[in-house]
Design a protein around this motif. Structure first.
Motif, PDB file in Angstrom:
ATOM      1  N   THR A  23       0.801  -1.224   0.000  1.00  0.00           N
ATOM      2  CA  THR A  23       0.000   0.000   0.000  1.00  0.00           C
ATOM      3  C   THR A  23       0.834   1.275   0.000  1.00  0.00           C
ATOM      4  OG1 THR A  23      -1.842  -1.134   1.098  1.00  0.00           O
ATOM      5  CG2 THR A  23      -1.816   1.275   1.214  1.00  0.00           C
ATOM      6  N   PRO A  24       1.840   1.407   0.874  1.00  0.00           N
ATOM      7  CA  PRO A  24       2.594   2.669   0.899  1.00  0.00           C
ATOM      8  C   PRO A  24       3.219   3.036  -0.441  1.00  0.00           C
ATOM      9  CG  PRO A  24       3.034   1.417   2.888  1.00  0.00           C
ATOM     10  CD  PRO A  24       2.273   0.507   1.964  1.00  0.00           C
ATOM     11  N   ARG A  25       3.594   2.040  -1.217  1.00  0.00           N
ATOM     12  CA  ARG A  25       4.213   2.311  -2.515  1.00  0.00           C
ATOM     13  C   ARG A  25       3.209   2.869  -3.517  1.00  0.00           C
ATOM     14  NH1 ARG A  25       6.952  -3.235  -4.090  1.00  0.00           N
ATOM     15  NH2 ARG A  25       7.627  -1.999  -5.888  1.00  0.00           N
ATOM     16  N   ALA A  26       1.936   2.565  -3.301  1.00  0.00           N
ATOM     17  CA  ALA A  26       0.911   2.961  -4.266  1.00  0.00           C
ATOM     18  C   ALA A  26       0.187   4.247  -3.889  1.00  0.00           C
ATOM     19  CB  ALA A  26      -0.110   1.837  -4.414  1.00  0.00           C
ATOM     20  N   LEU A  27       0.385   4.741  -2.674  1.00  0.00           N
ATOM     21  CA  LEU A  27      -0.331   5.937  -2.241  1.00  0.00           C
ATOM     22  C   LEU A  27       0.091   7.157  -3.044  1.00  0.00           C
ATOM     23  CD1 LEU A  27      -0.264   5.489   1.630  1.00  0.00           C
ATOM     24  CD2 LEU A  27      -2.218   5.188   0.099  1.00  0.00           C
ATOM     25  N   LYS A  28      -0.879   8.001  -3.305  1.00  0.00           N
ATOM     26  CA  LYS A  28      -0.612   9.224  -4.065  1.00  0.00           C
ATOM     27  C   LYS A  28      -0.845  10.439  -3.166  1.00  0.00           C
ATOM     28  CE  LYS A  28      -3.604  10.468  -7.190  1.00  0.00           C
ATOM     29  NZ  LYS A  28      -4.417  10.500  -8.425  1.00  0.00           N
ATOM     30  N   PRO A  29       0.184  11.253  -2.951  1.00  0.00           N
ATOM     31  CA  PRO A  29       0.005  12.453  -2.124  1.00  0.00           C
ATOM     32  C   PRO A  29      -0.757  13.533  -2.871  1.00  0.00           C
ATOM     33  CG  PRO A  29       2.217  12.402  -3.006  1.00  0.00           C
ATOM     34  CD  PRO A  29       1.568  11.096  -3.403  1.00  0.00           C
ATOM     35  N   VAL A  57      -1.967  11.153   1.902  1.00  0.00           N
ATOM     36  CA  VAL A  57      -2.746  10.021   1.405  1.00  0.00           C
ATOM     37  C   VAL A  57      -3.929  10.553   0.609  1.00  0.00           C
ATOM     38  CG1 VAL A  57      -4.083   7.978   2.035  1.00  0.00           C
ATOM     39  CG2 VAL A  57      -2.112   8.652   3.431  1.00  0.00           C
ATOM     40  N   ASP A  58      -3.782  10.646  -0.699  1.00  0.00           N
ATOM     41  CA  ASP A  58      -4.886  11.123  -1.523  1.00  0.00           C
ATOM     42  C   ASP A  58      -5.134  10.129  -2.651  1.00  0.00           C
ATOM     43  OD1 ASP A  58      -6.918  12.928  -2.329  1.00  0.00           O
ATOM     44  OD2 ASP A  58      -5.618  13.721  -3.877  1.00  0.00           O
ATOM     45  N   ASP A  59      -5.753   9.007  -2.265  1.00  0.00           N
ATOM     46  CA  ASP A  59      -6.063   7.948  -3.225  1.00  0.00           C
ATOM     47  C   ASP A  59      -4.796   7.167  -3.590  1.00  0.00           C
ATOM     48  OD1 ASP A  59      -7.736   6.377  -4.741  1.00  0.00           O
ATOM     49  OD2 ASP A  59      -8.170   7.876  -6.240  1.00  0.00           O
ATOM     50  N   TYR A  60      -4.837   6.458  -4.722  1.00  0.00           N
ATOM     51  CA  TYR A  60      -3.749   5.601  -5.159  1.00  0.00           C
ATOM     52  C   TYR A  60      -3.297   6.000  -6.559  1.00  0.00           C
ATOM     53  CZ  TYR A  60      -5.432   2.696  -1.289  1.00  0.00           C
ATOM     54  OH  TYR A  60      -5.824   2.237  -0.058  1.00  0.00           O
ATOM     55  N   ASP A  61      -2.047   5.728  -6.842  1.00  0.00           N
ATOM     56  CA  ASP A  61      -1.485   6.000  -8.156  1.00  0.00           C
ATOM     57  C   ASP A  61      -1.851   4.835  -9.081  1.00  0.00           C
ATOM     58  OD1 ASP A  61       0.479   5.874 -10.352  1.00  0.00           O
ATOM     59  OD2 ASP A  61       1.438   7.546  -9.314  1.00  0.00           O
ATOM     60  N   ASP A  62      -2.641   5.099 -10.093  1.00  0.00           N
ATOM     61  CA  ASP A  62      -3.128   4.034 -10.975  1.00  0.00           C
ATOM     62  C   ASP A  62      -1.995   3.295 -11.675  1.00  0.00           C
ATOM     63  OD1 ASP A  62      -5.774   4.530 -10.353  1.00  0.00           O
ATOM     64  OD2 ASP A  62      -6.078   5.910 -12.031  1.00  0.00           O
ATOM     65  N   ASP A  63      -0.951   4.006 -12.072  1.00  0.00           N
ATOM     66  CA  ASP A  63       0.166   3.352 -12.757  1.00  0.00           C
ATOM     67  C   ASP A  63       0.878   2.378 -11.831  1.00  0.00           C
ATOM     68  OD1 ASP A  63      -0.334   4.735 -15.101  1.00  0.00           O
ATOM     69  OD2 ASP A  63       1.054   6.375 -14.613  1.00  0.00           O
ATOM     70  N   MET A  65      -0.454   0.987  -9.202  1.00  0.00           N
ATOM     71  CA  MET A  65      -1.409  -0.100  -8.942  1.00  0.00           C
ATOM     72  C   MET A  65      -1.342  -1.143 -10.051  1.00  0.00           C
ATOM     73  SD  MET A  65      -3.488   0.468  -6.166  1.00  0.00           S
ATOM     74  CE  MET A  65      -5.201   0.085  -6.513  1.00  0.00           C
ATOM     75  N   ASP A  66      -1.268  -0.687 -11.299  1.00  0.00           N
ATOM     76  CA  ASP A  66      -1.174  -1.619 -12.421  1.00  0.00           C
ATOM     77  C   ASP A  66       0.144  -2.383 -12.399  1.00  0.00           C
ATOM     78  OD1 ASP A  66      -3.656  -0.878 -13.354  1.00  0.00           O
ATOM     79  OD2 ASP A  66      -2.892   0.548 -14.828  1.00  0.00           O
ATOM     80  N   ASP A  67       1.235  -1.661 -12.144  1.00  0.00           N
ATOM     81  CA  ASP A  67       2.556  -2.303 -12.121  1.00  0.00           C
ATOM     82  C   ASP A  67       2.643  -3.388 -11.050  1.00  0.00           C
ATOM     83  OD1 ASP A  67       3.405  -0.702 -14.179  1.00  0.00           O
ATOM     84  OD2 ASP A  67       4.499   0.717 -12.906  1.00  0.00           O
ATOM     85  N   LEU A  68       2.014  -3.128  -9.889  1.00  0.00           N
ATOM     86  CA  LEU A  68       2.094  -4.066  -8.768  1.00  0.00           C
ATOM     87  C   LEU A  68       0.911  -5.025  -8.711  1.00  0.00           C
ATOM     88  CD1 LEU A  68       3.330  -1.645  -5.927  1.00  0.00           C
ATOM     89  CD2 LEU A  68       4.693  -3.178  -7.372  1.00  0.00           C
ATOM     90  N   ASP A  69      -0.011  -4.864  -9.677  1.00  0.00           N
ATOM     91  CA  ASP A  69      -1.204  -5.714  -9.741  1.00  0.00           C
ATOM     92  C   ASP A  69      -1.981  -5.663  -8.425  1.00  0.00           C
ATOM     93  OD1 ASP A  69      -3.040  -7.435 -10.891  1.00  0.00           O
ATOM     94  OD2 ASP A  69      -1.973  -9.247 -10.266  1.00  0.00           O
ATOM     95  N   LEU A  70      -2.310  -4.446  -8.014  1.00  0.00           N
ATOM     96  CA  LEU A  70      -3.014  -4.239  -6.750  1.00  0.00           C
ATOM     97  C   LEU A  70      -4.472  -3.893  -7.001  1.00  0.00           C
ATOM     98  CD1 LEU A  70      -0.394  -1.998  -4.876  1.00  0.00           C
ATOM     99  CD2 LEU A  70      -0.578  -4.500  -4.869  1.00  0.00           C
ATOM    100  N   PHE A  71      -5.329  -4.273  -6.056  1.00  0.00           N
ATOM    101  CA  PHE A  71      -6.739  -3.902  -6.119  1.00  0.00           C
ATOM    102  C   PHE A  71      -7.203  -3.497  -4.728  1.00  0.00           C
ATOM    103  CE2 PHE A  71     -11.288  -5.017  -5.704  1.00  0.00           C
ATOM    104  CZ  PHE A  71     -11.796  -4.120  -6.629  1.00  0.00           C
ATOM    105  N   GLU A  72      -7.552  -2.228  -4.563  1.00  0.00           N
ATOM    106  CA  GLU A  72      -8.044  -1.680  -3.298  1.00  0.00           C
ATOM    107  C   GLU A  72      -7.185  -2.136  -2.112  1.00  0.00           C
ATOM    108  OE1 GLU A  72     -12.178  -2.780  -3.131  1.00  0.00           O
ATOM    109  OE2 GLU A  72     -12.751  -1.254  -4.594  1.00  0.00           O
ATOM    110  N   PRO A  73      -5.892  -1.874  -2.157  1.00  0.00           N
ATOM    111  CA  PRO A  73      -5.017  -2.296  -1.058  1.00  0.00           C
ATOM    112  C   PRO A  73      -5.356  -1.568   0.233  1.00  0.00           C
ATOM    113  CG  PRO A  73      -3.852  -0.801  -2.524  1.00  0.00           C
ATOM    114  CD  PRO A  73      -5.159  -1.118  -3.194  1.00  0.00           C
ATOM    115  N   PRO A  74      -5.484  -2.279   1.343  1.00  0.00           N
ATOM    116  CA  PRO A  74      -5.889  -1.660   2.599  1.00  0.00           C
ATOM    117  C   PRO A  74      -4.805  -0.739   3.160  1.00  0.00           C
ATOM    118  CG  PRO A  74      -5.235  -3.927   2.972  1.00  0.00           C
ATOM    119  CD  PRO A  74      -5.248  -3.725   1.492  1.00  0.00           C
ATOM    120  N   LEU A  75      -5.249   0.378   3.687  1.00  0.00           N
ATOM    121  CA  LEU A  75      -4.339   1.305   4.362  1.00  0.00           C
ATOM    122  C   LEU A  75      -4.274   0.985   5.851  1.00  0.00           C
ATOM    123  CD1 LEU A  75      -2.556   3.842   4.488  1.00  0.00           C
ATOM    124  CD2 LEU A  75      -4.668   5.184   4.724  1.00  0.00           C
TER     125      LEU A  75
END
Length: 212
Positions: A23-29, A57-63, A65-75
């Motif tokens: 999750t921390p890697r995907a967070l978008k400030p 923490v302002d949502d997730y970075d879509d790119d 998320m795609d690179d890491l194959d993540l879906f709604e990762p819990p914070l």
């Protein structure tokens, strides 16, 4: 020296990343938090730590998320983060959804910052006249709001200890408690200051109204 909320939040994110969370890697400030947008919401008075939360923490970075194959990762708390704009939208759509029959279910002034996708949210009391102004509540679908922690800082500090104590584990884009529900409530309660949420052991369908 007392820790700042920024330091506590950063320590939490570092802790869950070190313990398997992506999750921390995907967070978008957020470069500019729309405080004025929050002020326009009924009964919402934003405060500094809330603004910092959305700045970090302002949502997730879509790119990512795609690179890491993540879906709604819990914070935290088994829930994923809402962007500032999604927070505003969810508030406008759902706050006070109990209506006049159950005005305490989700009262105006309780701003959502995370959700589980099944109707439950993590909300922050933004009612400036409330004795629990700034506190964090679990808004459980079908139950209503119960206080988890006295502040965002206390919530993330307790969530850090929850991981370090082995009560919650993270694995890429999932999280889960490691003991049964009753044991979790008993063991996590002191980490969260024995807040009303945990005092309801055996009657989790009840609500403690403590914000008036």
């Amino acid at each position: 020296m007392a820790q700042t909320f920024a330091a506590v939040l950063d320590h939490y994110l570092k802790t869950i990343q070190e313990n398997g969370s992506a999750t921390p890697r995907a967070l978008k400030p957020c470069a500019a938090v729309d405080i004025e947008g929050l002020k326009k919401l009924r009964d919402v008075t934003p405060f500094d730590d809330l603004a910092h939360f959305f700045a970090r923490v302002d949502d997730y970075d879509d790119d990512v998320m795609d690179d890491l194959d993540l879906f709604e990762p819990p914070l935290a708390w088994g829930m994923f983060a809402l962007s500032l704009q999604d927070s505003i939208s969810h508030y406008e759509d759902a706050a006070f959804c109990g209506g006049s029959e159950n005005p305490d279910y989700w009262p105006y002034g309780f701003l959502p910052i995370m959700q589980d996708g099944c109707g439950s949210y993590l909300v922050v009391n933004c009612i400036s006249s409330s004795p629990s102004y700034g506190a964090v509540y679990d808004m459980c679908h079908g139950v209503g709001c119960n206080r988890l922690a006295n502040s965002l800082q206390e919530f993330f500090a307790a969530s850090t200890q929850e991981v370090l104590a082995g009560l919650r584990k993270y694995d890429n884009d999932t999280s889960a408690i490691t003991v049964d529900a009753r044991d979790y409530l008993q063991q996590a309660a002191p980490l969260f200051g024995n807040s009303p949420y945990f005092a309801r052991v055996g009657r989790m369908d009840s609500q403690v109204v403590d914000w008036k």
